[in-house]
Design an enzyme around this catalytic site. Sequence first.
Site, PDB file in Angstrom:
ATOM      1  N   LYS A 110      -9.535  -6.679   8.416  1.00  0.00           N
ATOM      2  CA  LYS A 110      -8.501  -6.220   9.346  1.00  0.00           C
ATOM      3  C   LYS A 110      -8.871  -6.715  10.732  1.00  0.00           C
ATOM      4  O   LYS A 110     -10.006  -6.491  11.195  1.00  0.00           O
ATOM      5  CB  LYS A 110      -8.434  -4.685   9.361  1.00  0.00           C
ATOM      6  CG  LYS A 110      -7.819  -4.086   8.117  1.00  0.00           C
ATOM      7  CD  LYS A 110      -7.819  -2.575   8.179  1.00  0.00           C
ATOM      8  CE  LYS A 110      -7.102  -1.991   6.965  1.00  0.00           C
ATOM      9  NZ  LYS A 110      -7.347  -0.534   6.861  1.00  0.00           N
ATOM     10  N   GLY A 163      -3.718  -3.957   6.359  1.00  0.00           N
ATOM     11  CA  GLY A 163      -2.669  -3.624   7.319  1.00  0.00           C
ATOM     12  C   GLY A 163      -2.960  -2.282   7.962  1.00  0.00           C
ATOM     13  O   GLY A 163      -3.723  -1.477   7.416  1.00  0.00           O
ATOM     14  N   ASP A 177      -7.076   3.019  -3.035  1.00  0.00           N
ATOM     15  CA  ASP A 177      -7.798   3.109  -1.757  1.00  0.00           C
ATOM     16  C   ASP A 177      -7.990   4.579  -1.409  1.00  0.00           C
ATOM     17  O   ASP A 177      -7.018   5.300  -1.191  1.00  0.00           O
ATOM     18  CB  ASP A 177      -6.992   2.396  -0.658  1.00  0.00           C
ATOM     19  CG  ASP A 177      -7.716   2.365   0.686  1.00  0.00           C
ATOM     20  OD1 ASP A 177      -8.847   2.885   0.783  1.00  0.00           O
ATOM     21  OD2 ASP A 177      -7.137   1.807   1.650  1.00  0.00           O
ATOM     22  N   SER A 215       0.866  -1.171   0.000  1.00  0.00           N
ATOM     23  CA  SER A 215       0.000   0.000   0.000  1.00  0.00           C
ATOM     24  C   SER A 215       0.905   1.224   0.000  1.00  0.00           C
ATOM     25  O   SER A 215       1.698   1.402   0.929  1.00  0.00           O
ATOM     26  CB  SER A 215      -0.870  -0.033   1.267  1.00  0.00           C
ATOM     27  OG  SER A 215      -1.601   1.161   1.394  1.00  0.00           O
ATOM     28  N   LYS A 217      -1.038  -1.086  -4.462  1.00  0.00           N
ATOM     29  CA  LYS A 217      -2.235  -0.307  -4.092  1.00  0.00           C
ATOM     30  C   LYS A 217      -1.816   1.142  -3.890  1.00  0.00           C
ATOM     31  O   LYS A 217      -0.880   1.418  -3.148  1.00  0.00           O
ATOM     32  CB  LYS A 217      -2.844  -0.898  -2.819  1.00  0.00           C
ATOM     33  CG  LYS A 217      -3.793   0.002  -2.040  1.00  0.00           C
ATOM     34  CD  LYS A 217      -4.479  -0.775  -0.929  1.00  0.00           C
ATOM     35  CE  LYS A 217      -4.635   0.057   0.332  1.00  0.00           C
ATOM     36  NZ  LYS A 217      -5.247  -0.720   1.438  1.00  0.00           N
ATOM     37  N   ASP A 243     -13.644  -1.548   3.306  1.00  0.00           N
ATOM     38  CA  ASP A 243     -12.715  -1.676   4.434  1.00  0.00           C
ATOM     39  C   ASP A 243     -13.426  -1.121   5.681  1.00  0.00           C
ATOM     40  O   ASP A 243     -14.029  -1.878   6.462  1.00  0.00           O
ATOM     41  CB  ASP A 243     -11.412  -0.910   4.083  1.00  0.00           C
ATOM     42  CG  ASP A 243     -10.400  -0.832   5.215  1.00  0.00           C
ATOM     43  OD1 ASP A 243     -10.697  -1.258   6.337  1.00  0.00           O
ATOM     44  OD2 ASP A 243      -9.263  -0.327   4.988  1.00  0.00           O
ATOM     45  N   LYS A 271      -2.794   4.852  -2.605  1.00  0.00           N
ATOM     46  CA  LYS A 271      -3.716   5.701  -1.860  1.00  0.00           C
ATOM     47  C   LYS A 271      -4.124   6.840  -2.792  1.00  0.00           C
ATOM     48  O   LYS A 271      -3.276   7.371  -3.547  1.00  0.00           O
ATOM     49  CB  LYS A 271      -3.027   6.252  -0.607  1.00  0.00           C
ATOM     50  CG  LYS A 271      -2.794   5.188   0.450  1.00  0.00           C
ATOM     51  CD  LYS A 271      -4.117   4.706   1.035  1.00  0.00           C
ATOM     52  CE  LYS A 271      -3.880   3.772   2.204  1.00  0.00           C
ATOM     53  NZ  LYS A 271      -5.146   3.310   2.808  1.00  0.00           N
ATOM     54  N   GLU A 314     -10.985   0.679  -3.411  1.00  0.00           N
ATOM     55  CA  GLU A 314     -11.265   0.463  -1.995  1.00  0.00           C
ATOM     56  C   GLU A 314     -11.849   1.728  -1.358  1.00  0.00           C
ATOM     57  O   GLU A 314     -11.290   2.814  -1.493  1.00  0.00           O
ATOM     58  CB  GLU A 314      -9.956   0.053  -1.301  1.00  0.00           C
ATOM     59  CG  GLU A 314     -10.100  -0.344   0.169  1.00  0.00           C
ATOM     60  CD  GLU A 314      -8.758  -0.824   0.759  1.00  0.00           C
ATOM     61  OE1 GLU A 314      -7.848  -1.187  -0.016  1.00  0.00           O
ATOM     62  OE2 GLU A 314      -8.633  -0.820   1.986  1.00  0.00           O
TER      63      GLU A 314
END
Length: 374
Positions: free
Chosen positions: A262, A290, A188, A135, A161, A238, A163, A213
């Site tokens: 998670k 994570g 995400d 990520s 991934k 998430d 952000k 996400e």
Amino acid sequence: MKIDGIILRELHLPLVRPFETSFGSTSNRRILLAEIHSEGLIGWGECTAGEHPYFSSESTDTAWQVLLHELGPALAAAAPEHGGQCPRIFNRVRGHRMAKATLENAVWDLEAQRKGVPLWQLLGGVRESIPCGVSLGIQSSIPELLGIIEKELAAGYQRIKLKCKPGWDVEVFERVRSRWPGITLSCDANSAYRLRDMDHLVTFDAFDLLMIEQPLWHDDFYYHSMLQKRLSTPICLDEPIRNRRDALAAIEMESCRIINIKLGRVGGFSEAIAVHNAAQERGIPVWCGGMLESGIGRAHNIALATLENFSLPGDVSASARYWKEDIIEPEVTVTPQGNILVPDTPGRGFEVRTDLVEQLTVRKEAIRALELVG
Ligand code: OSB
Ligand code: MG
């Protein structure tokens, strides 16, 4: 099992580089650990709450209070035999799932040691290695991001991934895709978009993303379902998936086609397994998220990700991406193919470096069992 004592610790651990999401940047982690001492063994748990209540309503400080005054005394008085008994012991406390997971996971950790079996086997895992992704936080420039992606791909990671947020999205995807047309890519948003952004989000379909996400509100199912109808890219949820019921609601409403699990967010191993099973029965793949964990949380994530339906690469990656020195031995490493090999030794499979933990501790408190009423 008799609980001889529970110790809470706060550790200060600087990240090797700051991590920026749509809700803020983190440079120094305040990590809360719990140690459960029982008959000569120590079960360890890590709280995944952030320094501020930005990802969820919990923070290091709220979790500390709830663990010290509510959950710790309740657990010590109940003396459970199995990690799976913890949800009932903590039931009267509403919310505070990251605080609950800290202790529940430590009980599972202890139970695996007592039984002399690897934690992942106790959980019902089936994998000998887990596929890993990374990520990548928001960077100050696109060239800087491209340099980081190049390095992570060279290290073997199977999924990148990114952000994202308004202003750090389509232009970034365009540049990444034109350089690496074939890589497995996702994004995400951590709830950075609103209804007015629906048309904009639909343009993400052009980038062949594995998933988008959490584009909308942190507590929403309904508008994600409306958005999913317009997108060909799967939505992954998430933040709003707190338990099995939420997973069922999201799947039934078609708010997502993938779920990020998670441990802290769902309150510990028991509920994580329940979410995993519910998704598996309905053909929805999951992956392990994570929360910038130290080695203890990382070891627990690895154990969880051995369950069968964790079929997509997760956000669990090498210790060295986060810390100059991790608090476990050996550190978590990733093979050139981008997998973590699951340890076969009893318990969590990674020793805690207690001297280093002591050295990094800035606050420590022992919990005593209290007489609980009712
Ligand atoms: O949304 O997955 C998230 C980190 C902190 C808070 C929320 C998230 C993240 C990550 C980092 O994406 C995953 C990791 O590398 O630990
Ligand atoms: Mg996320």
